[in-house]
Design an enzyme around this catalytic site. Structure first.
Site, mmCIF file in Angstrom:
data_model
loop_
_atom_site.group_PDB
_atom_site.id
_atom_site.type_symbol
_atom_site.label_atom_id
_atom_site.label_comp_id
_atom_site.label_asym_id
_atom_site.label_seq_id
_atom_site.Cartn_x
_atom_site.Cartn_y
_atom_site.Cartn_z
ATOM 1 N N GLU A 53 39.916 43.684 28.087
ATOM 2 C CA GLU A 53 40.157 43.031 29.370
ATOM 3 C C GLU A 53 40.062 44.040 30.510
ATOM 4 O O GLU A 53 40.531 45.171 30.405
ATOM 5 C CB GLU A 53 41.560 42.408 29.354
ATOM 6 C CG GLU A 53 41.982 41.747 30.661
ATOM 7 C CD GLU A 53 43.424 41.267 30.642
ATOM 8 O OE1 GLU A 53 43.773 40.442 31.500
ATOM 9 O OE2 GLU A 53 44.206 41.700 29.754
ATOM 10 N N LYS A 140 39.745 34.043 34.004
ATOM 11 C CA LYS A 140 41.098 33.816 33.488
ATOM 12 C C LYS A 140 41.790 32.719 34.294
ATOM 13 O O LYS A 140 41.885 32.785 35.516
ATOM 14 C CB LYS A 140 41.883 35.132 33.576
ATOM 15 C CG LYS A 140 43.212 35.154 32.845
ATOM 16 C CD LYS A 140 43.789 36.569 32.914
ATOM 17 C CE LYS A 140 45.040 36.736 32.092
ATOM 18 N NZ LYS A 140 45.547 38.133 32.160
ATOM 19 N N CYS A 174 43.714 37.738 27.276
ATOM 20 C CA CYS A 174 45.121 38.143 27.227
ATOM 21 C C CYS A 174 46.033 36.919 27.069
ATOM 22 O O CYS A 174 45.909 36.180 26.105
ATOM 23 C CB CYS A 174 45.461 38.997 28.454
ATOM 24 S SG CYS A 174 46.842 40.138 28.186
#
Length: 306
Positions: A53, A140, A174
């Protein structure tokens, strides 16, 4: 079919400061690290590599940017300006370089970046394939905690699973992996290779990766950054945090195939894609183990501007 895959743990390069501080992270130097990882992965026979990430653009762990509730400092605004300057654009020169690298090496590449779009930053995952170059961009959906001060939220327009020559590849960045409805959305799209770029190196994260592989009957590839205190410039070293890797690859029945890895390294595993069908025999949460007569999932797979 056997797919040879690699996960890598490597940290972003940080810029040194001078009388006129430039970008917080050294994106060209980090891109060189990405290329080195890709070449080493291909030399090890990998057809797919997953990198962490926010690798290009950086993950500013531990930095407060001078913000408290109701107030931001001038010093924090300047630090954000430097972070903003570290980000990349999509499309842009880094995208062209990565597409060319994917094509040259005949390597599928999944990479976390900080994307700059107008005046907003996004934590983004990119998939490159040899045939198409940039195949998929996923922003995200929900930045975690203080990340929301730095990054905008993604929307439903970038939640697709990609059909590739290696299989159906999806991404969850994540703590998106902790969003049950997003997981189900990817399961319903038939995800086979679940890529999880992250900066979470905790033991509970390892457990979560094994759970998702078992729940979704898919391969899970988690790549985490490796960043030490000594990597930070001296003036940020007290605040800057460490990220300690522990990347791993998990089978569709929750078994560890590689990792958790230690140190700046690559970890390899051979993915027997037939294991997915074997696992679906007794659990398919988007098929015979689903109850659409009882539960309904509705997804707005569109841009917030549509």
């Amino acid at each position: 079919m056997i797919v040879r895959a690699a996960v890598t743990q490597v940290g972003s390069a940080l810029s040194s400061t001078d009388s006129a501080p430039g970008p917080l992270f050294d994106t060209p130097a980090t891109l060189a690290r990405v290329e080195d990882c890709c070449r080493r992965a291909r030399a090890g026979g990998a057809q797919l590599i997953v990198l962490p990430e926010a690798l290009l653009g950086g993950y500013p762990k531990g930095l407060s940017f001078g913000a408290v509730v109701g107030s931001r400092s001038d010093e924090g605004r300047e630090l954000f300006r430097r972070y903003f300057d570290s980000a990349i654009t999509v499309p842009g020169p880094e995208i062209q370089a990565l597409a060319a690298l994917s094509r040259e090496l005949e390597l599928h590449i999944v990479l976390g970046v900080i994307e700059r779009d107008g005046g907003t930053l996004y934590c983004t995952g990119l998939l490159f394939t040899p045939e198409r170059g940039l195949h998929t961009r996923h922003r995200k959906l929900m930045p975690t905690a203080s990340e929301r001060l730095l990054w905008g939220m993604g929307d439903g327009s970038t939640m697709q699973v990609a059909d590739t020559s290696l299989g159906r590849i999806g991404m969850a960045i994540c703590w998106e992996n902790y969003m049950p409805l997003y997981r189900q959305h990817l399961y319903r799209q038939g995800v086979q290779i679940w890529c999880a770029p992250t900066v979470d190196m905790r033991e509970i994260w390892q457990t979560s990766m094994r759970h998702i592989a078992y729940e979704g009957r898919c391969f899970v590839l988690s790549a985490c950054q490796e960043l030490a205190k000594s990597d930070w410039p001296e003036e940020l070293r007290d605040a800057g945090g460490e990220i300690a890797g522990r990347s791993l690859i998990v089978s569709p029945r929750g078994e560890l195939l590689a990792g958790p890895a230690e140190g700046a390294t690559l970890a390899f595993a051979d993915l027997d894609m037939d294991e997915i069908a074997r696992g679906k025999f007794d659990l398919d949460v988007a098929g015979h183990y689903d109850r659409p007569d009882v539960f309904e999932l509705r997804v707005r797979a569109a841009s917030r501007h549509d």
